[in-house]
Scaffold this motif. Structure first.
Motif, PDB file in Angstrom:
ATOM      1  N   PHE A 127       2.918   8.370   3.902  1.00 24.20           N
ATOM      2  CA  PHE A 127       1.682   8.215   3.137  1.00 24.20           C
ATOM      3  C   PHE A 127       0.490   8.093   4.073  1.00 24.20           C
ATOM      4  CE2 PHE A 127       4.288   7.659  -0.540  1.00 24.20           C
ATOM      5  CZ  PHE A 127       3.473   7.843  -1.632  1.00 24.20           C
ATOM      6  N   VAL A 176      -0.434   3.561  -1.024  1.00 26.32           N
ATOM      7  CA  VAL A 176       0.855   2.897  -0.894  1.00 26.32           C
ATOM      8  C   VAL A 176       0.667   1.426  -0.513  1.00 26.32           C
ATOM      9  CG1 VAL A 176       1.412   3.432   1.531  1.00 26.32           C
ATOM     10  CG2 VAL A 176       3.252   3.249  -0.143  1.00 26.32           C
ATOM     11  N   VAL A 228       2.143  14.425   0.024  1.00 27.66           N
ATOM     12  CA  VAL A 228       2.768  13.417   0.883  1.00 27.66           C
ATOM     13  C   VAL A 228       4.242  13.737   1.115  1.00 27.66           C
ATOM     14  CG1 VAL A 228       3.488  10.987   1.006  1.00 27.66           C
ATOM     15  CG2 VAL A 228       1.154  11.563   0.308  1.00 27.66           C
TER      16      VAL A 228
END
Length: 148
Positions: free
Chosen positions: A47, A56, A76
């Protein structure tokens, strides 16, 4: 139709053997996280490398979870990964990205109580499924079920 309705509908269509529905998707998300090199720590790194570290981090922190778009999640994870997971789940890549975008924030949030990543980055399937029981219940509600 709400996202939860869409997700529940997709889950129903994607489990011809009468699989566990939302619990199966949550279990698949946990399995996916645990299969990353470094587990959750490896996923966090992915991420961050793709410019979504703040998203995240919000899931791990104790505040509100930031949403993630299916497109960002696809970026991602990579289209090859999404495609392989979609094939395994029996849905399209777009459907899978949408499902994971809805479920993954909750899975990571519940797996990181008090904002702490598990020691080796591995998520506890039973613990997370237990804490997400209410979420899975939302998927199974019918229109006539108004109980909370």
């Amino acid at each position: 139709m709400s996202l939860l309705d869409t997700l529940a509908s997709s889950l129903g269509k994607s489990s011809p053997e009468g699989g566990g529905g939302p619990s199966s998707l949550i279990a698949a998300a946990l399995e996916f996280v645990n299969s990353q090199p470094g587990g959750l720590n490896g996923l966090i790194q992915r991420f961050q490398e793709h410019g979504a570290g703040d998203i995240v981090s919000s899931w791990i922190g104790t505040g509100e979870n930031k949403p993630i778009s299916p497109d960002t999640l696809n970026n991602v994870l990579g289209s090859d990964t999404v495609g392989a997971l979609a094939q395994k789940a029996g849905v399209s890549g777009d459907q899978l990205s949408g499902m994971l975008a809805a479920v993954l924030p909750n899975v990571v949030d519940r797996a990181t109580p008090n904002g702490e990543v598990p020691a080796e980055g591995q998520l506890d399937l039973a613990g997370v499924l237990g804490s997400l029981g209410g979420l899975a219940g939302l998927f199974g509600k019918s229109e006539g079920d108004k109980t909370a």
